[in-house]
Scaffold this active site. Structure first.
Site, PDB file in Angstrom:
ATOM      1  N   GLU A  49      49.025  27.555  33.864  1.00  0.00           N
ATOM      2  CA  GLU A  49      48.812  27.584  35.306  1.00  0.00           C
ATOM      3  C   GLU A  49      47.309  27.580  35.560  1.00  0.00           C
ATOM      4  OE1 GLU A  49      49.714  30.925  38.566  1.00  0.00           O
ATOM      5  OE2 GLU A  49      51.479  30.339  37.409  1.00  0.00           O
ATOM      6  N   ASP A  60      45.514  36.803  46.651  1.00  0.00           N
ATOM      7  CA  ASP A  60      44.956  37.250  45.371  1.00  0.00           C
ATOM      8  C   ASP A  60      44.221  38.564  45.502  1.00  0.00           C
ATOM      9  OD1 ASP A  60      45.747  35.059  43.684  1.00  0.00           O
ATOM     10  OD2 ASP A  60      44.320  33.830  44.795  1.00  0.00           O
TER      11      ASP A  60
END
Length: 278
Positions: A49, A60
């Site tokens: 990823e 995030d």
């Protein structure tokens, strides 16, 4: 069969889970990311990823936020991220690569152009964190036309009435966000996974990967006793961050330290379902 489908089929045939490590493109520089990409398959990565750096990564936590800031400072662009994948494909045409990020850079690049260029570079799937199914039509069509899997995010708060809608048109695998909140902050319990994963399996035939909060080999092993894959991100980014010098440059051995970490995670994932010794 796509690279993603073939990879999960192979892991299933071998009776094991899969490992999906995350790297932020250009963190802390292009050469480090290129070296990591080249070394990850041999270290045990089943799928890679790659984060597309963005200035406002709302999902995030601080670790990946800082990684994105370092990457942007190092000159990261969406075109540069695709170039990294293209260079990786020169030596590896087997390991799937999934891009994860936010819609704004894709929109700025040009949606149809991005999908065409991503597929040509060797990208297999997209995870766009801030694009719910209601708003994803602009990307879904060009992505599918280019042969890219649209990987959907499912959260603990996704109710049974919404789940079929979220999964409609999903491809590659389902990404289960195992906690409510941002990346790298908490870890789902085994009891939670034992309840949540069967609910997802009843709604989809796609493999299920679990991320957001998986940091250690033990946690990754716990995940794949219930799901098909474990995604590890912040723990690897922390290793990079801890090895930067005062100027933000990686010290010698940084790449190998991350790859050693991935090897330990891969060993745990690959043996998690083995019968206990008598």
């Amino acid at each position: 069969m796509s690279r993603l489908a073939a990879t999960f089929a192979r892991a299933r045939a071998e009776g094991r889970g899969a490992l999906i490590p995350f790297v932020e493109a250009f963190d802390p520089d292009r050469d480090t990311t290129a070296a990591l990409l080249a070394g990850l398959p041999a270290a045990g990565a089943d799928v890679i990823e790659v984060g597309m750096p963005f200035s406002d990564p709302m999902a995030d936590g601080p670790t990946i936020q800082r990684a994105g800031q370092r990457a942007l400072k190092a000159g990261a662009t969406l075109a540069g991220t695709l170039d990294l994948v293209r260079a990786f494909r020169v030596g590896n045409d087997v390991t799937p690569v999934v891009l994860m990020g936010y819609f704004n850079p894709i929109l700025s690049y040009g949606v149809a152009r991005f999908c065409t260029d991503a597929a040509a570079a060797g990208v297999d799937g997209l995870i766009v964190v801030d694009l719910p199914p209601e708003e994803s039509e602009e990307l879904d069509g060009p992505a599918r036309a280019a042969g890219l899997d649209m990987i959907r995010l499912v959260a603990p708060t996704t109710g049974p009435e919404r789940l079929p809608f979220v999964l409609a048109g999903a491809g590659g695998f389902v990404y289960y966000v195992s906690i409510t909140g941002i990346t790298g902050t908490r870890t789902a319990t085994e009891a939670h996974l034992a309840e949540a994963i069967p609910r997802l399996r009843a709604a989809t035939a796609l493999p299920i990967a679990v991320g957001f909060g998986v940091r250690t080999p033990e946690q990754a092993a716990t995940v794949v006793r219930h799901a098909d894959a474990a995604v590890v991100a912040s723990a690897l980014i922390d290793t990079i961050a801890d090895r930067l010098d005062a100027e933000g440059r990686p010290r010698p051995g940084t790449v190998e330290a991350v790859l050693d970490q991935v090897r330990a995670l891969a060993r745990a994932v690959r043996t998690a379902r083995a019968p206990a010794a008598a």
